[in-house]
Design a protein around this motif. Structure first.
Motif, PDB file in Angstrom:
ATOM      1  N   VAL A  21       0.838  -1.209   0.000  1.00 11.42           N
ATOM      2  CA  VAL A  21       0.000   0.000   0.000  1.00 11.42           C
ATOM      3  C   VAL A  21       0.865   1.249   0.000  1.00 11.42           C
ATOM      4  CG1 VAL A  21      -1.664   1.330   1.366  1.00 11.42           C
ATOM      5  CG2 VAL A  21      -1.967  -1.147   1.092  1.00 11.42           C
ATOM      6  N   TYR A  27      -4.979   4.232  -0.686  1.00  9.72           N
ATOM      7  CA  TYR A  27      -5.380   3.954   0.678  1.00  9.72           C
ATOM      8  C   TYR A  27      -6.881   3.688   0.828  1.00  9.72           C
ATOM      9  CZ  TYR A  27      -0.751   5.834   1.653  1.00  9.72           C
ATOM     10  OH  TYR A  27       0.601   6.065   1.670  1.00  9.72           O
ATOM     11  N   ILE A  32      -7.150  -1.809   0.013  1.00  6.14           N
ATOM     12  CA  ILE A  32      -6.334  -2.374   1.102  1.00  6.14           C
ATOM     13  C   ILE A  32      -6.765  -3.805   1.415  1.00  6.14           C
ATOM     14  CG2 ILE A  32      -5.805  -2.196   3.560  1.00  6.14           C
ATOM     15  CD1 ILE A  32      -5.924   0.842   3.249  1.00  6.14           C
TER      16      ILE A  32
END
Length: 476
Positions: A21, A27, A32
């Protein structure tokens, strides 16, 4: 235990995903979660495959092993794989890239790099060589380890050189090439426009890594090959043989007027564990039914009421050692200095063996192998202790029994050996003298044995198949 195992797998995924990430700077929760699932599954799958098929650890999925030091080793391996995957992915995405280093490569950097390659090569030899040695030869006793390195190596199995070149040598050379290419590449490493690893620092880190890699390889070799015990076996002195050995020269031996012939067959790797479980063996099916019936007619040794087995004495656990042990009453554990097991033309020059005794009694003696008798110094052994007729693969070629370029397994296969043995025993019987005939087969030699192409496939294991010729040929 299962909880700890799953926790380690999840931890690997979390750390790998965090790096992933950070590199991509995406994000969003969905991204994720997706990256975490993929990184967890892919990284652990690759790590477990390496544990099973490269490191040959068959217990990698058993929960109990994760409460041992294996957990730390697995975590380090998996995180290393995860980091590698992220670097590879970052390279494709242009986040991780190389740029030519500024300035010229100095002389000390070149010297440091060369030293690093040498240290890495030595460490690779320790790790890969030790692992291959154990896989191919098994875990040897210290005396056998010393013997294999000091004795002549002619006459080994025909595939041994191919095994060495095709497995440990090829693997080691491949790793060294990769290491050298990465080391000598005059590049700085950038991650997201930051120079994270200048070329000069990279060379220092590679040097430190190669030094640690060599130290780890040496420790691994010492531990796995028991080199500390090998050292002790080489240099430690013992008076046991001196105090307990009975010299045949000091014993009065009386032979009858009509001397009897002696036939001694060494059966390679044959042991009672190949009987079925009901008769004291380890097999579901008896691989040696004829030998078991023959054992009932004579004397056999067992620790139980079934066909178990005798205690194997120290210094007698491999082929040459067993020949020494059975013909002299001595274990193959002697001072190394002044005796190279046949390289100087002598083999246990101070010992009196059965061949020496029978020679003085007028016996005609033959030793027969399908292999090369020079292997392990056996030519010197049987020549200097009874002047045996050496019937090996070299003799068979010279006598025209097989083509001059013939080479199968250790020389020629047992199928031919048994036919030659019958002819040789007939010749010995016609000499008018008492004879001593000794023979060793080889098709049942570890690790897989030798199976002729036309052998009926009655067992799934090749090694089990190698015993069939004993069943079909030897007892005829």
């Amino acid at each position: 235990m299962i909880f700890l195992q799953l926790l380690i797998y999840l931890l690997v995924g979390v750390i790998t995903c965090a790096v992933d990430v950070w590199l991509t700077e995406d994000y969003s929760k969905t991204t994720i979660l997706k990256k975490w699932l993929i990184d967890t599954l892919l990284t652990n799958a690759l790590a477990l495959l390496i544990v099973r098929f490269v490191l040959n650890i068959q217990t990698g999925l058993i929960p109990a092993i994760y409460v041992t030091n294996f957990a730390y080793k697995y975590l380090a391996l998996a995180l290393g794989i995860g980091l590698g995957l992220n670097i590879l992915k970052g390279g494709f995405q242009g986040v991780v890239f190389l740029e030519k280093a500024e300035g010229k490569t100095t002389a000390w950097q070149i010297v440091l790099s060369v030293i690093s390659c040498i240290l890495f090569a030595l460490g690779t030899v320790c790790f890969i060589g030790t692992s291959w040695f154990i896989d191919f030869f098994g875990r040897l006793t210290p005396e056998q380890f010393i013997f294999n390195f000091k004795s002549p190596v002619k006459g080994t199995a025909s595939n041994m050189t191919d095994q060495i070149v095709g497995t440990p040598v090829l693997f080691a050379v491949g790793l060294l090439i990769i290491f050298a290419v990465l080391l000598f590449a005059n590049k700085d490493i950038y991650v997201k426009d930051y120079r994270v690893l200048p070329n000069r620092v990279k060379r220092i880190l590679f040097a430190l890594f190669s030094l640690g890699f060599l130290a780890g390889g040496i420790f691994y070799s010492i531990k796995e090959l028991q080199l500390d015990k090998v050292y002790a076996a080489y240099f430690d002195q013992s008076n046991f043989i001196k105090d307990e050995y009975v010299n045949p020269n000091d014993v009065k031996l009386t032979f009858p007027k009509q001397k009897r012939n002696v036939i001694h067959l060494y059966l390679e790797s044959i042991e009672n564990s190949y009987f079925d479980k009901a008769n004291g063996g380890f097999m579901d099916e008896n691989l040696m039914p004829d030998l078991m019936e023959l054992s009932k007619e004579g004397i056999h040794f067992s620790e139980s009421k079934t066909f178990g087995g005798p205690y194997q004495t120290y210094g007698s656990s491999w082929s040459v050692a067993s020949m020494v042990n059975m013909s002299s009453g001595l274990p193959l554990k002697i001072p190394m200095e002044g005796n190279s097991y046949g390289k100087t033309g002598q083999f246990l020059p101070g010992a009196t063996l059965i061949g020496d005794i029978l020679e003085k009694q007028g016996y005609e003696q033959t030793i027969m192998f399908g292999a090369d008798a020079d292997f392990g110094g056996l030519t010197s052994f049987f020549t200097t202790h009874g002047h045996y007729n050496i019937f090996d693969v070299k003799y068979a070629r010279k006598a025209g029994l097989i083509p001059k370029d013939y080479n199968v397994w250790w020389g020629f296969e047992d199928n031919k050996l048994y036919d030659f043995a019958k002819a040789e025993m007939t010749r010995l019987a016609n000499t008018g003298k008492p004879f001593n005939f000794t023979m060793e087969n080889a098709d049942t030699h570890f690790p897989d044995g030798f199976v002729e192409p036309d052998t009926p496939k009655i067992y799934p294991s090749q090694y089990a198949m190698s015993f069939t010729i004993l069943k079909n040929k030897l007892w005829i």
